[in-house]
Enzyme design. Structure first.
Site: not given
Ligand code: AHR
Length: 515
Positions: A197, A317
């Site tokens: 990210e 994610e």
């Molecule tokens: O999964 C929780 C968080 O969400 C992670 O650390 C990050 O990559 C995202 O913003």
């Protein structure tokens, strides 16, 4: 009736309220043709993710000194539950955490590893779970490891040396260190993330798309020169907020990395803040839209490149996450989202969407595995399976082989955000003569009957159906209380047609032999 009264499509608009409440929805039609193949389904679509965050690793899957753990500190009960999820790839160590993780801190004798301030989530990282522990855990799970390198506070050299430490067969200072720490043979870690990210201002080492592209390119070169067999995952944009430049970031980054990256990482978390079941259940339509947009950006970046140069999407994610969120979410017991039935249905629609786009989405990682926005929830005495566990488990168990493109004619409702939404959300696979059909009924209060027609084959008798459902859409599981669970039923079908009824607010996986 909240959803159906307000949003049934045009045919019901003129009915008085009482009549509307009783009106049944028209039948759905689903046509199946085993020659209409989208793609092979990559087992890595059923990926997962563990981060040094709250009680995911420490106090979740890794609890030294617990009577439930083995000699290495791995919780046996968690490992058993995790194995049943059929996880195809496991991402580690973060997430945001990866942007301040120096892997060298997490090797060598555990008692000699340095505790460090952890700035992503506001704790102290003990470093007792490091590279060896992660790779041993992935081996025990039988899953492909995926390591996300630190391109936040880390350096090119640090990323390169991590690949060398894990993968090199040469005799070098790095590989001597690995052997000294107890691992003779390289692990051959196949998947490496180029940061996490990096477009987000919340990220340590956040950069502009150009700065990230240049920085990641140098890391990518060094990492691939160390081991040319590895696959690299570039950090795409996860920032959908107002003023964000999702498409611009992805395009710029791909322009820098198109000769080195094998996947573009994308993230999406969703929630039901408005407490509107119909809107919430429709969100997978926007996931599909984003996948199509990202695919277009990838195609544009690769135009003019050799045909065999491919970049896929790693949706590494994704989940429902909105309650356990916010500035207070720093420290120990954080992101401990409790899931209900509607969340499980949304998870099933996301899995449908990944299967329906399996030609371009080759990796998808639910975030995360244990306690932290997770399907497995523990305390010191045991665990329970959250509602979202079941669709994850059932998809991984059954939806394998070739993804099929279906013709679906379903009654619809209207979403404020997303327009027409079919009540039935579907995906299908054809695997060794078995048709696997996943169906989410997005109606809160009405069963929907579907006529399922085999176009090029015949149904061959027994049909097995597993339905995930519960007493109401807000039903949750807890320690000692399982309200949402899978229930088996059976049906029969011969010839061309199978007729099935899908209960309100349900997810079903249907398995039928085709001959
Ligand atoms: O999964 C929780 C968080 O969400 C992670 O650390 C990050 O990559 C995202 O913003």
């Amino acid at each position: 009736m909240i959803l159906s009264r307000r949003s049934f499509s045009k045919t019901l608009v003129a009915l008085p309220v009482a009549a509307r409440a009783q009106a049944t929805l028209p039948r759905a039609r689903i046509k199946v043709d085993t020659e209409r193949v989208i793609s092979d389904i990559d087992p890595k679509l059923y990926g997962n993710f563990i981060e040094h965050l709250g009680r995911c690793i420490d106090g979740g899957l890794f609890q030294e000194g617990s009577r439930l753990s083995d000699a290495n500190g791995f919780r046996r009960d968690v490992l058993d539950a995790a194995k049943k999820l059929g996880i195809g790839i496991l991402r580690w160590p973060g997430g945001n955490f990866s942007s301040n993780y120096h892997w060298n801190d997490g090797i060598g004798p555990r008692d000699q590893r340095p505790p460090r301030l952890e700035m992503a989530w506001g704790t102290v990282e003990s470093n007792r779970f490091g590279t060896h522990e992660f790779l041993q855990y992935a081996e025990m799970m039988g899953t492909a490891p995926y390591i996300c390198a630190n391109l936040g506070t880390g350096s090119w050299e640090e990323a390169q040396q991590w690949v060398e430490y894990c993968n090199s067969p040469e005799d070098t200072a790095m590989t001597r260190l690995r052997k000294q720490n107890g691992r003779r043979d390289p692990w051959k870690v196949g998947y490496w993330g180029l940061g996490n990210e990096m477009d987000g201002p919340w990220q340590m080492g956040h950069r502009s798309a150009d700065d990230y592209g240049k920085f990641a390119l140098e890391a990518a070169k060094l990492m691939k020169w160390t081991d040319p067999t590895i696959k690299l995952i570039a950090a795409g944009s996860s920032n959908f907020g107002p003023g964000s430049d999702w498409t611009g970031w992805n395009r710029t980054v791909l322009d820098y990395l198109k000769h080195h990256a094998d996947y573009l990482s994308l993230h999406m978390y969703v929630g039901n803040r408005e407490n509107d079941f119909g809107e919430f259940l429709a969100i997978s339509l926007s996931l599909a839209e984003r996948i199509r947009t990202a695919e277009g950006i990838i195609r544009a970046a690769l135009s003019g490149e050799p045909r065999d140069r491919r970049i896929y999407i790693a949706w590494d994610e994704w989940n429902v996450w909105y309650r356990a969120r916010g500035n207070a979410e720093r420290g120990r017991r954080i992101l401990e989202e409790r899931y209900n039935l509607e969340d499980a249905l949304v998870v099933a629609t996301f899995l449908n969407t990944f299967v329906n786009h399996s030609h371009i989405v080759k990796i998808a990682n639910l975030a995360q595995l244990v306690n932290v926005i997770a399907p497995i929830f523990t305390n010191d005495d045991g665990l329970f399976l959250q509602t979202i566990y079941y669709p994850l488990q059932l998809f991984a168990a059954h939806t394998r082989g070739k993804a099929l493109e279906l013709f679906v004619d379903s009654p619809k409702y209207t979403s404020k955000q997303l327009g027409d939404v079919p009540f039935l959300d579907t995906s299908a696979a054809y695997n060794n003569g078995t048709l696997v059909l996943n169906v989410v009924n997005r109606s809160r209060d009405q069963a929907i009957t579907a006529e399922i027609e085999a176009e090029d084959k015949q149904f061959g008798g027994d049909v097995a159906i597993t339905e995930v459902n519960g007493p109401d859409i807000k039903a949750e599981n807890d320690f000692g209380s399982v309200k949402v669970r899978p229930v088996e039923r059976a049906a029969q079908a011969q010839g061309k047609k199978l007729v099935l009824t899908f209960a309100p607010h349900s997810y079903s996986v249907v398995r039928a032999k085709l001959a």
